[in-house]
Design a protein around this motif. Structure first.
Motif, mmCIF file in Angstrom:
data_model
loop_
_atom_site.group_PDB
_atom_site.id
_atom_site.type_symbol
_atom_site.label_atom_id
_atom_site.label_comp_id
_atom_site.label_asym_id
_atom_site.label_seq_id
_atom_site.Cartn_x
_atom_site.Cartn_y
_atom_site.Cartn_z
ATOM 1 N N ASP A 46 0.827 -1.216 0.000
ATOM 2 C CA ASP A 46 0.000 0.000 0.000
ATOM 3 C C ASP A 46 0.859 1.262 0.000
ATOM 4 O OD1 ASP A 46 -2.054 -1.788 0.330
ATOM 5 O OD2 ASP A 46 -2.077 -1.571 2.509
ATOM 6 N N ALA A 47 2.116 1.123 -0.358
ATOM 7 C CA ALA A 47 3.048 2.228 -0.178
ATOM 8 C C ALA A 47 3.153 3.151 -1.392
ATOM 9 C CB ALA A 47 4.423 1.681 0.182
ATOM 10 N N ILE A 48 2.168 3.094 -2.301
ATOM 11 C CA ILE A 48 2.214 3.978 -3.467
ATOM 12 C C ILE A 48 1.609 5.329 -3.085
ATOM 13 C CG2 ILE A 48 1.514 4.299 -5.872
ATOM 14 C CD1 ILE A 48 3.301 1.863 -5.488
ATOM 15 N N GLN A 49 2.358 6.394 -3.333
ATOM 16 C CA GLN A 49 1.864 7.731 -3.018
ATOM 17 C C GLN A 49 2.016 8.619 -4.232
ATOM 18 O OE1 GLN A 49 3.823 9.274 0.446
ATOM 19 N NE2 GLN A 49 2.808 7.844 1.817
ATOM 20 N N SER A 50 1.157 9.629 -4.291
ATOM 21 C CA SER A 50 1.220 10.603 -5.372
ATOM 22 C C SER A 50 1.951 11.830 -4.847
ATOM 23 C CB SER A 50 -0.208 10.957 -5.791
ATOM 24 O OG SER A 50 -0.159 11.872 -6.846
ATOM 25 N N VAL A 51 2.960 12.275 -5.572
ATOM 26 C CA VAL A 51 3.695 13.480 -5.176
ATOM 27 C C VAL A 51 3.860 14.388 -6.386
ATOM 28 C CG1 VAL A 51 5.024 12.381 -3.319
ATOM 29 C CG2 VAL A 51 5.957 12.439 -5.624
ATOM 30 N N GLN A 52 4.101 15.656 -6.128
ATOM 31 C CA GLN A 52 4.363 16.574 -7.227
ATOM 32 C C GLN A 52 5.757 16.291 -7.759
ATOM 33 O OE1 GLN A 52 3.504 20.519 -5.649
ATOM 34 N NE2 GLN A 52 1.515 20.372 -6.638
ATOM 35 N N VAL A 53 5.859 16.260 -9.078
ATOM 36 C CA VAL A 53 7.125 15.939 -9.737
ATOM 37 C C VAL A 53 8.243 16.867 -9.255
ATOM 38 C CG1 VAL A 53 8.319 15.836 -11.969
ATOM 39 C CG2 VAL A 53 6.013 14.896 -11.742
ATOM 40 N N LYS A 54 7.902 18.129 -9.000
ATOM 41 C CA LYS A 54 8.938 19.090 -8.591
ATOM 42 C C LYS A 54 9.578 18.723 -7.245
ATOM 43 C CE LYS A 54 5.808 22.389 -6.382
ATOM 44 N NZ LYS A 54 4.998 23.576 -6.579
ATOM 45 N N HIS A 55 8.933 17.852 -6.480
ATOM 46 C CA HIS A 55 9.491 17.445 -5.186
ATOM 47 C C HIS A 55 10.464 16.276 -5.288
ATOM 48 C CE1 HIS A 55 5.856 19.481 -3.086
ATOM 49 N NE2 HIS A 55 6.829 20.325 -3.345
ATOM 50 N N LEU A 56 10.568 15.669 -6.473
ATOM 51 C CA LEU A 56 11.499 14.554 -6.658
ATOM 52 C C LEU A 56 12.897 15.108 -6.903
ATOM 53 C CD1 LEU A 56 9.420 12.306 -9.093
ATOM 54 C CD2 LEU A 56 9.588 12.105 -6.611
ATOM 55 N N MET A 57 13.874 14.595 -6.136
ATOM 56 C CA MET A 57 15.239 15.082 -6.282
ATOM 57 C C MET A 57 16.135 13.971 -6.810
ATOM 58 S SD MET A 57 15.660 17.316 -2.801
ATOM 59 C CE MET A 57 15.225 15.973 -1.700
ATOM 60 N N GLY A 58 17.084 14.347 -7.667
ATOM 61 C CA GLY A 58 18.064 13.373 -8.130
ATOM 62 C C GLY A 58 18.199 13.276 -9.642
ATOM 63 N N ALA A 59 17.232 13.817 -10.380
ATOM 64 C CA ALA A 59 17.337 13.776 -11.847
ATOM 65 C C ALA A 59 16.482 14.901 -12.421
ATOM 66 C CB ALA A 59 16.877 12.423 -12.388
ATOM 67 N N LYS A 60 16.685 15.196 -13.692
ATOM 68 C CA LYS A 60 15.871 16.224 -14.353
ATOM 69 C C LYS A 60 14.632 15.603 -14.999
ATOM 70 C CE LYS A 60 19.015 20.027 -15.042
ATOM 71 N NZ LYS A 60 19.662 19.758 -13.795
ATOM 72 N N LYS A 61 14.809 14.408 -15.561
ATOM 73 C CA LYS A 61 13.711 13.745 -16.264
ATOM 74 C C LYS A 61 13.510 12.384 -15.605
ATOM 75 C CE LYS A 61 12.363 12.963 -21.090
ATOM 76 N NZ LYS A 61 10.976 12.996 -20.743
ATOM 77 N N TRP A 62 12.260 12.086 -15.264
ATOM 78 C CA TRP A 62 11.965 10.859 -14.516
ATOM 79 C C TRP A 62 11.331 9.802 -15.398
ATOM 80 C CZ3 TRP A 62 14.251 10.374 -10.096
ATOM 81 C CH2 TRP A 62 14.650 11.537 -9.428
ATOM 82 N N LYS A 63 11.731 8.557 -15.152
ATOM 83 C CA LYS A 63 11.117 7.415 -15.823
ATOM 84 C C LYS A 63 10.788 6.376 -14.756
ATOM 85 C CE LYS A 63 13.624 7.581 -20.252
ATOM 86 N NZ LYS A 63 14.943 8.169 -20.041
ATOM 87 N N PRO A 64 9.774 5.528 -14.995
ATOM 88 C CA PRO A 64 9.458 4.473 -14.043
ATOM 89 C C PRO A 64 10.687 3.613 -13.745
ATOM 90 C CG PRO A 64 7.717 4.646 -15.669
ATOM 91 C CD PRO A 64 8.826 5.563 -16.117
ATOM 92 N N GLY A 65 10.835 3.247 -12.469
ATOM 93 C CA GLY A 65 11.965 2.415 -12.058
ATOM 94 C C GLY A 65 13.127 3.224 -11.510
ATOM 95 N N MET A 66 13.141 4.537 -11.765
ATOM 96 C CA MET A 66 14.220 5.363 -11.236
ATOM 97 C C MET A 66 14.003 5.617 -9.745
ATOM 98 S SD MET A 66 14.691 8.110 -14.355
ATOM 99 C CE MET A 66 16.053 9.020 -13.645
ATOM 100 N N VAL A 67 15.100 5.750 -9.016
ATOM 101 C CA VAL A 67 15.014 6.035 -7.584
ATOM 102 C C VAL A 67 15.214 7.535 -7.373
ATOM 103 C CG1 VAL A 67 16.080 5.642 -5.330
ATOM 104 C CG2 VAL A 67 15.786 3.734 -6.917
ATOM 105 N N ALA A 68 14.273 8.139 -6.665
ATOM 106 C CA ALA A 68 14.319 9.577 -6.371
ATOM 107 C C ALA A 68 14.449 9.764 -4.865
ATOM 108 C CB ALA A 68 13.039 10.248 -6.862
#
Length: 160
Positions: free
Chosen positions: A73-95
């Motif tokens: 049940d650990a899936i959460q929705s977050v704003q993309v701008k809050h993800l740190m570590g890359a400029k462009k995100w793809k599924p499977g990437m760790v943020a």
């Protein structure tokens, strides 16, 4: 000197799961940590107790002694701008995201224009992990290290 409460331990590790090697510290600075302050996963800290400099060993940890079981049940929705570590995100990437408990690693599941679905399980949750450890050094912690709850120095905690 044996590893015990409040000793500072310096070690190299190679981490593998059932599919093979995941990461290793051998081409980087070794890990430095203060024993007995929950700075490592429990199973690894327990395995290091009473060892000494020069010891090499391997230990396999079940998820409960490593990063825990996966919480489905650990899936959460977050704003993309809050993800740190890359400029462009793809599924499977760790943020990395900031939470009330500090920074956490999350795995991107789905990415939209503004929102992303992330899996808040630790990337290694649910895995049986094998650590090959080589202890380089064991020393007494300084009063300051004990007060701060972590080791200072190369591979340890750095204050900014």
């Amino acid at each position: 000197m044996q590893v015990s409460q409040n000793s500072v331990v310096q070690f190299h590790y190679t981490l593998s799961d059932e599919n093979g090697q995941l990461e290793s510290s051998t081409n980087q600075d070794p890990v430095l940590y203060l024993h007995g302050h929950q700075n490592l996963i429990p199973g690894l800290e327990n395995a290091l107790a009473d060892k000494k400099a020069g010891d090499s060993f391997s230990i396999t940890l079940a998820p409960a002694d490593a990063y825990g079981e996966r919480n489905e049940d650990a899936i959460q929705s977050v704003q993309v701008k809050h993800l740190m570590g890359a400029k462009k995100w793809k599924p499977g990437m760790v943020a990395v995201v900031n939470t009330s408990e500090g920074q956490r690693q999350v795995t991107v599941v789905k990415v939209g224009m503004f929102k992303a679905e992330v899996d808040t399980n630790h990337p290694l949750a649910g895995k049986t992990l094998t650590f090959a450890i080589e202890i380089l050094d064991v020393r007494e912690a300084s009063a300051e290290e004990i007060e701060h709850g972590h080791a200072h120095g190369v591979g340890g905690h750095h204050h900014h």
